[in-house]
Design an enzyme around this catalytic site. Sequence first.
Site, PDB file in Angstrom:
ATOM      1  N   HIS A  68      -6.105  -0.276   6.071  1.00 23.56           N
ATOM      2  CA  HIS A  68      -5.733   0.387   7.328  1.00 23.56           C
ATOM      3  C   HIS A  68      -6.493  -0.118   8.559  1.00 23.56           C
ATOM      4  O   HIS A  68      -6.912   0.669   9.408  1.00 23.56           O
ATOM      5  CB  HIS A  68      -5.929   1.900   7.198  1.00 23.56           C
ATOM      6  CG  HIS A  68      -5.198   2.524   6.053  1.00 23.56           C
ATOM      7  ND1 HIS A  68      -3.929   2.139   5.679  1.00 23.56           N
ATOM      8  CD2 HIS A  68      -5.571   3.512   5.184  1.00 23.56           C
ATOM      9  CE1 HIS A  68      -3.551   2.880   4.642  1.00 23.56           C
ATOM     10  NE2 HIS A  68      -4.523   3.700   4.317  1.00 23.56           N
ATOM     11  N   TYR A 102      -7.924  17.444  -1.772  1.00 23.54           N
ATOM     12  CA  TYR A 102      -6.672  17.894  -1.173  1.00 23.54           C
ATOM     13  C   TYR A 102      -5.614  17.979  -2.263  1.00 23.54           C
ATOM     14  O   TYR A 102      -5.743  17.351  -3.311  1.00 23.54           O
ATOM     15  CB  TYR A 102      -6.204  16.954  -0.054  1.00 23.54           C
ATOM     16  CG  TYR A 102      -5.817  15.563  -0.513  1.00 23.54           C
ATOM     17  CD1 TYR A 102      -4.485  15.227  -0.779  1.00 23.54           C
ATOM     18  CD2 TYR A 102      -6.778  14.567  -0.689  1.00 23.54           C
ATOM     19  CE1 TYR A 102      -4.128  13.955  -1.198  1.00 23.54           C
ATOM     20  CE2 TYR A 102      -6.435  13.291  -1.106  1.00 23.54           C
ATOM     21  CZ  TYR A 102      -5.109  12.989  -1.360  1.00 23.54           C
ATOM     22  OH  TYR A 102      -4.765  11.726  -1.782  1.00 23.54           O
ATOM     23  N   ASN A 113      -2.840  13.298   3.689  1.00 23.23           N
ATOM     24  CA  ASN A 113      -3.776  13.867   4.662  1.00 23.23           C
ATOM     25  C   ASN A 113      -3.376  13.664   6.124  1.00 23.23           C
ATOM     26  O   ASN A 113      -4.213  13.807   7.018  1.00 23.23           O
ATOM     27  CB  ASN A 113      -5.199  13.340   4.435  1.00 23.23           C
ATOM     28  CG  ASN A 113      -5.811  13.889   3.160  1.00 23.23           C
ATOM     29  OD1 ASN A 113      -5.975  15.092   3.007  1.00 23.23           O
ATOM     30  ND2 ASN A 113      -6.111  13.000   2.232  1.00 23.23           N
ATOM     31  N   ASP A 122       2.078   3.087   3.188  1.00 23.91           N
ATOM     32  CA  ASP A 122       1.133   4.190   2.937  1.00 23.91           C
ATOM     33  C   ASP A 122       1.869   5.465   2.529  1.00 23.91           C
ATOM     34  O   ASP A 122       1.295   6.552   2.570  1.00 23.91           O
ATOM     35  CB  ASP A 122       0.227   4.462   4.144  1.00 23.91           C
ATOM     36  CG  ASP A 122      -0.984   5.337   3.792  1.00 23.91           C
ATOM     37  OD1 ASP A 122      -1.401   5.315   2.620  1.00 23.91           O
ATOM     38  OD2 ASP A 122      -1.489   6.051   4.680  1.00 23.91           O
ATOM     39  N   ARG A 153     -10.271   0.409  -6.127  1.00 23.78           N
ATOM     40  CA  ARG A 153     -10.488   0.928  -4.778  1.00 23.78           C
ATOM     41  C   ARG A 153     -11.764   1.743  -4.704  1.00 23.78           C
ATOM     42  O   ARG A 153     -12.086   2.518  -5.612  1.00 23.78           O
ATOM     43  CB  ARG A 153      -9.310   1.816  -4.359  1.00 23.78           C
ATOM     44  CG  ARG A 153      -9.298   2.177  -2.878  1.00 23.78           C
ATOM     45  CD  ARG A 153      -8.242   3.207  -2.572  1.00 23.78           C
ATOM     46  NE  ARG A 153      -7.833   3.190  -1.161  1.00 23.78           N
ATOM     47  CZ  ARG A 153      -7.180   4.165  -0.565  1.00 23.78           C
ATOM     48  NH1 ARG A 153      -6.850   5.257  -1.231  1.00 23.78           N
ATOM     49  NH2 ARG A 153      -6.840   4.079   0.706  1.00 23.78           N
ATOM     50  N   HIS A 197       0.844  -1.197   0.000  1.00 25.62           N
ATOM     51  CA  HIS A 197       0.000   0.000   0.000  1.00 25.62           C
ATOM     52  C   HIS A 197       0.881   1.249   0.000  1.00 25.62           C
ATOM     53  O   HIS A 197       1.401   1.668   1.033  1.00 25.62           O
ATOM     54  CB  HIS A 197      -0.922   0.022   1.226  1.00 25.62           C
ATOM     55  CG  HIS A 197      -1.977   1.085   1.149  1.00 25.62           C
ATOM     56  ND1 HIS A 197      -3.291   0.816   0.859  1.00 25.62           N
ATOM     57  CD2 HIS A 197      -1.898   2.436   1.307  1.00 25.62           C
ATOM     58  CE1 HIS A 197      -3.989   1.946   0.859  1.00 25.62           C
ATOM     59  NE2 HIS A 197      -3.157   2.946   1.119  1.00 25.62           N
ATOM     60  N   CYS A 198       1.032   1.841  -1.168  1.00 23.84           N
ATOM     61  CA  CYS A 198       1.772   3.098  -1.304  1.00 23.84           C
ATOM     62  C   CYS A 198       1.147   3.874  -2.457  1.00 23.84           C
ATOM     63  O   CYS A 198       0.303   3.368  -3.185  1.00 23.84           O
ATOM     64  CB  CYS A 198       3.265   2.852  -1.532  1.00 23.84           C
ATOM     65  SG  CYS A 198       3.651   1.739  -2.908  1.00 23.84           S
ATOM     66  N   HIS A 199       1.568   5.128  -2.615  1.00 24.74           N
ATOM     67  CA  HIS A 199       0.944   6.006  -3.597  1.00 24.74           C
ATOM     68  C   HIS A 199       1.999   6.730  -4.430  1.00 24.74           C
ATOM     69  O   HIS A 199       3.160   6.846  -4.031  1.00 24.74           O
ATOM     70  CB  HIS A 199       0.083   7.062  -2.896  1.00 24.74           C
ATOM     71  CG  HIS A 199      -0.937   6.512  -1.954  1.00 24.74           C
ATOM     72  ND1 HIS A 199      -2.101   5.934  -2.384  1.00 24.74           N
ATOM     73  CD2 HIS A 199      -0.965   6.457  -0.596  1.00 24.74           C
ATOM     74  CE1 HIS A 199      -2.810   5.542  -1.334  1.00 24.74           C
ATOM     75  NE2 HIS A 199      -2.140   5.840  -0.240  1.00 24.74           N
TER      76      HIS A 199
END
Length: 291
Positions: A176, A44, A248, A243, A119, A26-28
């Site tokens: 999460h 955001y 945020n 993550d 997602r 899980h990363c972006h």
Amino acid sequence: MSDALPYHPSPKKPDIALPAGACDAHCHIFGPAAEFPFAPERNYTPVDAPKQKLFALHRLLGIERAVIVQASCHGTDNTAMIDAIAAAGGRYRGIAMVKPDVTDAELAALHEGGVRGVRFNFVTHLGQDADLDAVRAVIGKIKPLGWHAVIHFEADRLEKLAPVLKELPLTMVIDHMGRVDASLGVDQPAFRMLVDLMEDERFWVKVCGSERVSRAGPPFHDAVPFARMLVDRFPDRVLWGTDWPHPNIKKHMPDDGALVDLLALIAPEEDRLHSLLVDNPTRLYWPEERT
């Protein structure tokens, strides 16, 4: 529109060594905005977090594989994610966000690009909850591809969501740890509902987001009992991720090396750690390697 904190500028090298083939599930990727603009309807605006920074972080942490999750700031334009997957040479996979009217041809192109799931968000700060009829429509389209759904929700949504999720006919991965409140303990209703969902073998859960679950702040040890319980009870259906770059987060931006070190508490046994970081993500994202 809120602006996010920048990610940690110089994370530590972890004290623990990760097993060969370890996966950040899980990363972006964010931008860079000059090349991959953010969605006009975003809630955001993040700091640029391009693929080169992610690759460098993974080298530092000892991570060889990853799953990039499409973030809402890019909307349903998955171009930046697909670009990063291509640059990783088969070591990365992706989770997309798509429109309800996505076509089979568009899904096929995403699959070819390394995407293995979609997602859905049910989180207030990311905007309106996903429409449940749209969720059902998209799932009908992705099921033939062997994809799964990643469900991101706030803990207070679970009571209403659980019956719907139980009806969906495919594998589902919960983000999460259900974003439970660590200060309420493992006996809180939301966590009990999460554990109940996990009794159904269609459900998986990511034991990451300790910085989101925690109420005590760094080093986020109050989140460990939740992750440890899930790893011990469902060792074959747990995943973990950084993550990064932690969208945020309003305070206590985590050091990703320190998050890796939490794994010594979350999965202290060698076999549990190997399942969490290697075996489970391989089974879900690189199943062809198990044949």
